[in-house]
Design a protein around this motif. Sequence first.
Motif, short mmCIF file in Angstrom:
data_model
loop_
_atom_site.label_atom_id
_atom_site.label_comp_id
_atom_site.label_asym_id
_atom_site.label_seq_id
_atom_site.Cartn_x
_atom_site.Cartn_y
_atom_site.Cartn_z
N GLU A 80 -56.85 17.55 -2.70
CA GLU A 80 -57.57 16.33 -3.09
C GLU A 80 -57.82 15.48 -1.84
N PRO A 81 -59.02 14.94 -1.65
CA PRO A 81 -59.37 14.23 -0.42
C PRO A 81 -58.38 13.15 -0.01
N ARG A 82 -57.90 12.34 -0.98
CA ARG A 82 -57.01 11.24 -0.60
C ARG A 82 -55.70 11.76 -0.01
N TYR A 83 -55.21 12.88 -0.54
CA TYR A 83 -53.94 13.39 -0.04
C TYR A 83 -54.11 14.26 1.21
N VAL A 97 -54.89 10.90 -11.28
CA VAL A 97 -56.31 11.08 -11.00
C VAL A 97 -57.11 10.01 -11.75
N ARG A 118 -57.57 22.03 3.80
CA ARG A 118 -56.42 21.99 2.92
C ARG A 118 -55.12 22.04 3.74
N TYR A 178 -55.33 6.18 0.22
CA TYR A 178 -54.35 6.88 -0.62
C TYR A 178 -53.29 5.85 -1.02
#
Length: 218
Positions: A35-38, A63, A88, A110
């Motif tokens: 996920e982009p934020r993480y 989410v 990733r 985040y």
Amino acid sequence: MQELQPVETEPYQLAMFPLGSVLFPAMPLPLHLFEPRYLTLADDVVGRDGEFGVVLIERGSEVGGGDQRSSIGTVATIVEQQCFDDGRWALGCVGERRIRVIEWLVDDPYPKALVVNYPESSQRPRKPDIQPEVGIENCAAKLRLAIDRLVLLGEAPEGFELRLSEDPLLASYQISAIGPFGPADKQALLACDGSTSRLAQLDGLLDAAIEMLDFRLC
């Protein structure tokens, strides 16, 4: 597990990772981030001290926001890392110490929070845990009984060998993490103040778990 950290006198800001599971100190946490934020969180913390906070999502879904997060969690430290060509991350982490959330900050890019270290009573100066060794062997024996039943149900591998730390506090974390309990029960175990109270709670939870497993085996 690293040497115990001193009590923080002031809150400090920490990157946070709300999860649907509970992380205990000294326990492993493998993560596969996409996920982009993480991914941004991983990029940031890997370049610093490798630490972020893990808390349980008690209600809702992380989410899209609107989730309810626990106030007591654990600092995770990255000990292994791999970044793939597509961005990733695969992380191998371990729980280090308990924290308490003072204030949630804006989730951008985040989740972040102001936290303080939240040591057990046995980790605090002049406040020793009373008889921390009481109940370890009893809880370990009950956990082995529960695992035996899980093996019969095909929910645990055969030949599982339970190895517990000689340190009462670490052993209480290990039993809590391995035991067949739901997230809410594990969160309550994490929040216990000291190994004595945690082992007392484990004793009752293990009795209930064994009873339920026996019912399923009938």
